[in-house]
Design a protein around this motif. Structure first.
Motif, short mmCIF file in Angstrom:
data_model
loop_
_atom_site.label_atom_id
_atom_site.label_comp_id
_atom_site.label_asym_id
_atom_site.label_seq_id
_atom_site.Cartn_x
_atom_site.Cartn_y
_atom_site.Cartn_z
N GLY A 18 7.17 11.81 -10.23
CA GLY A 18 7.08 11.89 -8.88
C GLY A 18 6.72 10.65 -8.22
N GLU A 19 5.89 10.02 -8.90
CA GLU A 19 5.37 8.60 -8.50
C GLU A 19 6.11 7.35 -8.94
OE1 GLU A 19 1.19 6.24 -8.27
OE2 GLU A 19 1.34 7.94 -9.93
N TYR A 20 6.71 7.59 -9.98
CA TYR A 20 7.73 6.46 -10.44
C TYR A 20 9.03 6.92 -10.70
CZ TYR A 20 3.43 4.15 -12.08
OH TYR A 20 2.00 3.61 -12.01
N GLY A 21 9.96 5.95 -10.82
CA GLY A 21 11.24 6.36 -11.19
C GLY A 21 11.15 6.01 -12.64
N VAL A 22 11.67 6.92 -13.55
CA VAL A 22 11.73 6.68 -14.99
C VAL A 22 12.93 6.25 -15.84
CG1 VAL A 22 10.65 7.77 -17.10
CG2 VAL A 22 9.43 8.35 -14.78
N SER A 23 12.72 5.24 -16.44
CA SER A 23 13.67 4.97 -17.39
C SER A 23 13.24 5.07 -18.81
CB SER A 23 13.98 3.38 -17.29
OG SER A 23 14.45 3.26 -16.21
N LYS A 24 13.97 5.75 -19.56
CA LYS A 24 13.69 5.84 -21.09
C LYS A 24 14.44 5.34 -22.16
CE LYS A 24 14.28 10.41 -19.88
NZ LYS A 24 14.40 11.86 -20.15
N VAL A 25 13.70 4.81 -23.32
CA VAL A 25 14.15 4.53 -24.40
C VAL A 25 13.42 5.35 -25.85
CG1 VAL A 25 14.43 2.53 -26.16
CG2 VAL A 25 14.14 1.83 -23.71
N SER A 26 14.83 5.67 -26.51
CA SER A 26 14.35 6.52 -27.74
C SER A 26 15.32 6.18 -28.55
CB SER A 26 14.38 8.01 -27.13
OG SER A 26 15.73 8.46 -26.77
N ARG A 27 15.27 7.08 -29.86
CA ARG A 27 16.62 7.08 -30.81
C ARG A 27 17.67 7.60 -30.36
NH1 ARG A 27 12.84 9.29 -35.59
NH2 ARG A 27 11.71 10.20 -33.91
N ALA A 28 17.59 8.40 -29.25
CA ALA A 28 18.57 8.77 -28.58
C ALA A 28 19.69 7.93 -28.21
CB ALA A 28 18.43 10.03 -27.54
N ASN A 29 19.05 6.61 -27.53
CA ASN A 29 19.81 5.60 -26.84
C ASN A 29 19.75 4.36 -27.30
OD1 ASN A 29 17.37 5.09 -25.78
ND2 ASN A 29 17.87 5.39 -23.62
N CYS A 30 18.91 4.16 -28.37
CA CYS A 30 18.55 2.78 -29.08
C CYS A 30 18.32 2.90 -30.45
CB CYS A 30 17.31 2.24 -28.38
SG CYS A 30 17.13 0.46 -28.79
N ASP A 31 19.16 1.98 -31.19
CA ASP A 31 18.89 2.05 -32.64
C ASP A 31 17.67 0.95 -32.88
OD1 ASP A 31 20.01 -0.41 -32.18
OD2 ASP A 31 21.79 -0.39 -33.46
N ALA A 36 0.86 -1.23 0.08
CA ALA A 36 -0.03 -0.17 -0.02
C ALA A 36 0.94 1.51 0.06
CB ALA A 36 -0.83 0.05 1.24
N ILE A 37 1.93 1.17 0.64
CA ILE A 37 2.76 2.21 0.62
C ILE A 37 3.31 2.65 -0.69
CG2 ILE A 37 5.00 3.10 2.03
CD1 ILE A 37 4.31 1.54 4.55
N SER A 38 3.89 1.59 -1.10
CA SER A 38 4.51 1.77 -2.62
C SER A 38 3.64 2.55 -3.52
CB SER A 38 5.07 0.46 -3.04
OG SER A 38 3.91 -0.38 -3.55
N ARG A 39 2.22 2.57 -3.15
CA ARG A 39 1.53 3.44 -4.25
C ARG A 39 1.51 4.84 -3.86
NH1 ARG A 39 -1.40 0.08 -7.46
NH2 ARG A 39 -1.58 -2.05 -6.92
N LEU A 40 1.88 5.32 -2.94
CA LEU A 40 2.08 6.62 -2.36
C LEU A 40 2.99 7.24 -3.25
CD1 LEU A 40 1.80 6.57 1.35
CD2 LEU A 40 0.21 6.82 -0.23
N THR A 41 3.14 8.69 -3.40
CA THR A 41 4.16 9.48 -4.23
C THR A 41 5.57 9.21 -3.66
OG1 THR A 41 3.83 11.37 -2.75
CG2 THR A 41 2.52 10.98 -4.84
N HIS A 42 6.64 9.44 -4.51
CA HIS A 42 7.80 9.50 -4.13
C HIS A 42 8.00 10.30 -3.04
CE1 HIS A 42 12.16 8.73 -4.84
NE2 HIS A 42 12.18 10.33 -4.78
N LYS A 43 7.78 11.41 -2.91
CA LYS A 43 7.79 12.41 -1.83
C LYS A 43 7.00 11.76 -0.52
CE LYS A 43 7.83 17.20 -1.22
NZ LYS A 43 7.20 18.50 -1.37
N ALA A 44 6.03 11.32 -0.35
CA ALA A 44 5.26 10.70 0.80
C ALA A 44 6.26 9.33 1.03
CB ALA A 44 3.97 10.20 0.36
N CYS A 45 6.83 8.67 0.22
CA CYS A 45 7.55 7.59 0.44
C CYS A 45 8.83 8.00 1.29
CB CYS A 45 7.88 6.77 -0.77
SG CYS A 45 6.52 5.71 -1.61
N GLU A 46 9.50 8.78 0.63
CA GLU A 46 10.64 9.33 1.29
C GLU A 46 10.34 9.93 2.85
OE1 GLU A 46 13.67 9.28 0.12
OE2 GLU A 46 12.81 8.19 -1.34
#
Ligand SMILES: NC(=O)c1ccc[n+]([C@@H]2O[C@H](COP(=O)([O-])OP(=O)(O)OC[C@H]3O[C@@H](n4cnc5c(N)ncnc54)[C@H](OP(=O)(O)O)[C@@H]3O)[C@@H](O)[C@H]2O)c1
Length: 247
Positions: free
Chosen positions: A48-61, A3-13
Motif C-alpha cells: 500500500g505504501e510502496y510501489g514494489v518491484s521484485k527480483v527472484s529466480r523467476a525473473n533473474c539467473d 512529507a506527503i510522500s510518506r503517507l500511504t498510497h491511498k492517502a496520496c491518491e
C-alpha cells in the motif's frame, strides 16, 4: 511533497485528486528473493505504501548479465527508497546444516557461500545505484543471529553461520564505500527473528512458541526498524527489535 510522500498510497491518491497534483511520486521498494516466506509477507505489508518491484529466480539467473540488465531496466523509473534482500539458504536439495566437522564438504560450503554471501553481494553491486540520493534510502540484507561470531556459543551449522558472517562483512565494507557515493543511504544487516516457514520448519521443535513468529509479524517488525533507520546507522547489524547485534 516530502512529507506527503510518506503517507500511504491511498492517502496520496486522495490528496492528488483533491489538489489536482499530477507529478507526486510514491515510494518505491525492491524485494530480492521475492518468492520466499518473509519476502511475500513483506510485499503484502508494504504494497500500500510502496510501489514494489521484485527480483527472484523467476525473473533473474543472478548472472552478472542478468543482474545488470534488471538494474538497467529499474533505473529508468524513479529511485528506490527501500531495497530488501531476503535471499538465503539453510537447507535445500544440496545442503543441510552440518553438526560436526566430519560433515563439511567443499561443494556444500561453496553452495552456502554462493547463495548467502555471493548473490547478496552481487545484488549490492548492481542495485545500490538505484537508491534515492536526495532522501533517506535503506538497503536491508536479511542475515541471521547465528552469523554473529561473538554470539556463537553452541557451534554447528558451519556453512550457514560462516556465510552469514561473511555477508555481514560484505555489507559493512560496502557501507563504507556507499557512504561516499550516496550519503543519504543506509545499508544494514538484519536478523528477522525465527520465522515460521519452510526454512525454519525442520528445526521448529527447538524453538519456544513465544520466540517463533509468523511471517506477517516478522515483516511488520522489519518495517518498524526500517522506519527508524537513517544514514547515520549505515553499516550496522540489527535484531528485529531494532537493537544492534554484536558482529
Ligand atoms: N525464517 C527464519 O526463521 C530466518 C531466521 C534467520 C534468518 N533468516 C533469513 O531471512 C531470509 C528469508 O528467510 P525465509 O524464511 O523467507 O526463507 P525462504 O522462504 O527459504 O526464502 C529464501 C529465498 O532465498 C532465495 N534463494 C534460496 N536459494 C536460492 C538459490 N540457490 N539461488 C537464488 N535464490 C535463492 C529464494 O528466493 P526466490 O525463490 O524468490 O528466488 C527463496 O525464496 C533468509 O536470508 C534467511 O537466511 C530467516
Amino acid at each position: 511533497v516530502c512529507a506527503i510522500s510518506r503517507l500511504t498510497h491511498k492517502a496520496c491518491e486522495i490528496i492528488k485528486k483533491t489538489h489536482n497534483i499530477k507529478n507526486m511520486t510514491n515510494k518505491k521498494a525492491l524485494i530480492i528473493g521475492a518468492n520466499g516466506t518473509i519476502a511475500k509477507a513483506l510485499e503484502a505489508s508494504i504494497s500500500g505504501e510502496y510501489g514494489v518491484s521484485k527480483v527472484s529466480r523467476a525473473n533473474c539467473d543472478y548472472s552478472e548479465l542478468g543482474l545488470s540488465s534488471i538494474a538497467e531496466s529499474l533505473k529508468k523509473a524513479e529511485p528506490f527508497q527501500l531495497i530488501i534482500n531476503t535471499i538465503g539458504v539453510l537447507h535445500d536439495d544440496v545442503v543441510v546444516p552440518e553438526k560436526r566437522l566430519s560433515q563439511l564438504s567443499a561443494d556444500k560450503l561453496a553452495h552456502y557461500f554462493y547463495v548467502n554471501t555471493i548473490l547478496p553481494s552481487l545484488c549490492i553491486k548492481y542495485f545500490h545505484g538505484l537508491l534515492d540520493k536526495t532522501h533517506t534510502s535503506v538497503y536491508v540484507n536479511l542475515s541471521a543471529m547465528v552469523g554473529s561470531i561473538e554470539d556463537n556459543r553452541t557451534g554447528g551449522w558451519y556453512g550457514y553461520r560462516s556465510s552469514k558472517a561473511a555477508l555481514n562483512m560484505m555489507v559493512k565494507t560496502a557501507s563504507v564505500e556507499l557512504h561516499r557515493v550516496n550519503p543519504k543511504a543506509c545499508l544494514v544487516c538484519m536478523h528477522p527473528g525465527t520465522t515460521k516457514g519452510s526454512l525454519s520448519r525442520p528445526y521448529a521443535s527447538n524453538v519456544a512458541d513465544d520466540r517463533y513468529y509468523t511471517s506477517a509479524q516478522s515483516a511488520e517488525r522489519i518495517m518498524h526498524v526500517v522506519a527508524q533507520l537513517n544514514a547515520s546507522q549505515t553499516g550496522q547489524f540489527f535484531n528485529w527489535d531494532g537493537k544492534p547485534i554484536p558482529w
